[in-house]
Enzyme design. Structure first.
Site, PDB file in Angstrom:
ATOM      1  N   GLU A 172       0.804  -1.235   0.000  1.00  0.00           N
ATOM      2  CA  GLU A 172       0.000   0.000   0.000  1.00  0.00           C
ATOM      3  C   GLU A 172       0.832   1.278   0.000  1.00  0.00           C
ATOM      4  O   GLU A 172       0.810   2.057   0.967  1.00  0.00           O
ATOM      5  CB  GLU A 172      -0.927   0.014   1.227  1.00  0.00           C
ATOM      6  CG  GLU A 172      -1.891  -1.133   1.291  1.00  0.00           C
ATOM      7  CD  GLU A 172      -2.815  -1.066   2.500  1.00  0.00           C
ATOM      8  OE1 GLU A 172      -2.625  -0.176   3.344  1.00  0.00           O
ATOM      9  OE2 GLU A 172      -3.709  -1.900   2.604  1.00  0.00           O
ATOM     10  N   GLU A 360      -5.548  -8.438   1.046  1.00  0.00           N
ATOM     11  CA  GLU A 360      -6.075  -8.122   2.388  1.00  0.00           C
ATOM     12  C   GLU A 360      -7.546  -7.785   2.279  1.00  0.00           C
ATOM     13  O   GLU A 360      -7.964  -7.067   1.360  1.00  0.00           O
ATOM     14  CB  GLU A 360      -5.399  -6.873   2.985  1.00  0.00           C
ATOM     15  CG  GLU A 360      -4.027  -7.068   3.505  1.00  0.00           C
ATOM     16  CD  GLU A 360      -3.456  -5.802   4.145  1.00  0.00           C
ATOM     17  OE1 GLU A 360      -4.229  -4.910   4.565  1.00  0.00           O
ATOM     18  OE2 GLU A 360      -2.229  -5.710   4.209  1.00  0.00           O
TER      19      GLU A 360
HETATM   20  O1  IFM Z   1      -3.304  -3.163   9.390  1.00  0.00           O
HETATM   21  C1  IFM Z   1      -3.375  -2.637   8.102  1.00  0.00           C
HETATM   22  C2  IFM Z   1      -2.303  -3.220   7.199  1.00  0.00           C
HETATM   23  O2  IFM Z   1      -1.023  -3.043   7.727  1.00  0.00           O
HETATM   24  C3  IFM Z   1      -2.340  -2.545   5.846  1.00  0.00           C
HETATM   25  N1  IFM Z   1      -3.680  -2.589   5.297  1.00  0.00           N
HETATM   26  C4  IFM Z   1      -4.780  -2.209   6.129  1.00  0.00           C
HETATM   27  C5  IFM Z   1      -4.706  -2.921   7.466  1.00  0.00           C
HETATM   28  C6  IFM Z   1      -5.897  -2.492   8.367  1.00  0.00           C
HETATM   29  O3  IFM Z   1      -5.812  -1.135   8.599  1.00  0.00           O
END
Ligand code: IFM
Length: 451
Positions: A172, A360
């Protein structure tokens, strides 16, 4: 809250990749053990005390010592793939130069444990934990990071080439550049458009350089990178709200993928972005371009956008979910399952994107531990409804090939500390006891068909 549905994992087919995700800074702890150097997050939390309730990642989930237990939990839940990140400063304590053999040994022990349990590792090279020594030299603002990063990736690929096939370069980039170098609410806590734009450009270069380095070192590597994305909708049909939503979409969803596909930065949509050109060197357009085997999408929610004259640069504001009075998680992220379908559809439309993996997806709710049990019904509904939208996208022929849950255990949620709990497994942070939540058992049951 929407209801569960009768979806089965077998509908996705045998080749669909199911997994669970985590990251080093959020779970490992052991922040100064066995030669590890400090990262920007250690500094931000312990020296600058910028985290809610003054929490720090010093111990986190103690994954550094408890990885055998956690990997055995993954196995017991029938989850075949585990995505986690390497800590740059555990491998190269000063960011470059001397390699910490104990750091390499530690990750080799994890890979051995995964192999023993037949779990496939998926490695993120950079999940926000820049070595603090490099931050003192300017961090992502300093163009030399392209050499530091190349060295780090080369060390990792040489050390782990026999154990890892699946690699993700960055996690990200829009978040660590935006929150860390524009708003200053994440490490390293810097603010302003100059810092942001230089960090963006150097990250785009590194996402290509990292991928090329892995390819050079590891034959048959499966290389991707991950993008945070949100479905963007305008708050009304007014033209100025629609235009504001387009600008937010460009900055949140298009800024990192388009240059890597050879499309350049979305300059037409955001005039301020032209300023990024001052960081270009000759040949950068070519250097930014890379062919990924897959891209990871990390989608949690949608954002509703309105025009705002006072918002610097993008003249737009996001309307928080609680102000809209819609169902939301403790992060104040709207629960909006269709967002994930819309994002798969959007990113599938890029010709250069070969394959999408949801790297994710998950939710933080107010989990209660009662009689050694966590009845997290809301999370079960969340997964059930989001996965149904992934299935919808797959059935309609979009390029989605996998889905990873965020996260295995509750962990250090960056600026929010340990307050939001995202895990399938509850952690009692006083004792480090692990308790599988009902959602963990739901996942086990759901994956039964593919195991
Ligand atoms: O915890 C984070 C992760 O490190 C990166 N993506 C979003 C998750 C939730 O906020």
């Amino acid at each position: 809250m929407t209801k569960k549905n009768d979806l089965k994992s077998e509908y996705f087919g045998k080749d669909f990749v199911w997994g669970v995700s985590s990251s080093a800074s959020q779970t490992e702890g052991a922040w100064n053990e066995d030669g590890r150097g400090a990262s920007v997050w250690d500094h931000f939390a312990t020296k600058r005390k910028k985290i809610l309730y003054n929490h720090t990642p010093e111990i986190a989930c103690d994954f550094y010592h408890r990885y055998p237990e956690d990997i055995s939990i993954i196995k017991s839940l029938g989850i075949p793939n585990f995505r986690f990140s390497l800590s740059w400063s555990r491998i190269l304590p000063d960011g470059t130069g001397e390699i910490n053999k104990k750091g390499i040994d530690y990750y080799n022990r994890i890979f051995d444990e995964c192999q023993k349990r037949n779990i496939i590792p998926w490695i993120t090279l950079y999940h926000w934990d820049l070595p603090q020594t490099l931050q003192l030299k300017g961090g992502w603002k300093n163009r030399d990071i392209i050499y530091w990063f190349e060295e780090y990736v080369s060390v990792c690929s040489k050390a782990f080439k026999d154990s890892v096939r699946n690699w993700m370069i960055l996690n990200e980039p829009s978040v660590y550049t935006g929150a860390g170098y524009f708003f200053g609410i994440h490490a390293p806590g810097e603010k302003g458009s100059k810092k942001f734009l230089s960090a963006v450009h150097h990250s785009v270069l590194c996402q290509a350089i990292g991928a090329n380095t892995i390819r050079r070192e590891i034959k048959g590597a499966h290389v991707g990178t991950t993008f945070s994305c949100s479905y963007i909708t305008p708050s009304s049909n007014k033209l100025k709200d629609i235009a504001a939503a387009n600008r937010v979409d460009a900055i949140l969803n298009r800024l990192f993928i388009e240059p890597s596909l050879g499309l350049g930065y979305p300059l037409k949509d955001i005039p301020l972005l032209h300023k990024i050109e001052q960081y270009f060197h000759q040949g950068d357009e070519k250097l930014m371009k890379v062919e990924f085997d897959f891209i990871g999408l990390q989608c949690y929610t949608r954002e509703v956008v309105a025009y705002n004259y006072f918002a610097p640069y993008i003249k737009a504001k996001l309307i928080p979910a609680n102000r809209r009075k819609v169902y939301h998680t403790v992060m104040d992220w709207e629960v909006y399952p269709e967002a994930i379908y819309q994002m798969i559809k959007k990113f599938s439309s890029y010709h250069g994107v070969k394959k999408i993996i949801i790297t994710e997806n998950g939710a933080a709710f107010n989990d209660k531990l009662e009689k050694n049990k966590v009845a997290d019904v809301e999370r079960i509904h969340f997964f059930s409804n989001y996965i149904a939208q992934v299935y919808r996208a797959k059935k309609e022929g979009y390029k989605v090939h996998g889905y990873f849950i965020w996260s295995l255990t509750d962990n250090f949620e960056w600026a929010e500390g340990y307050y939001p709990r995202f895990g399938l497994v509850y952690i009692d942070f006083k004792t480090q006891k692990r308790i599988i939540k009902d959602s963990g058992y739901w996942v086990k049951n759901f994956l039964m068909d593919v195991n």
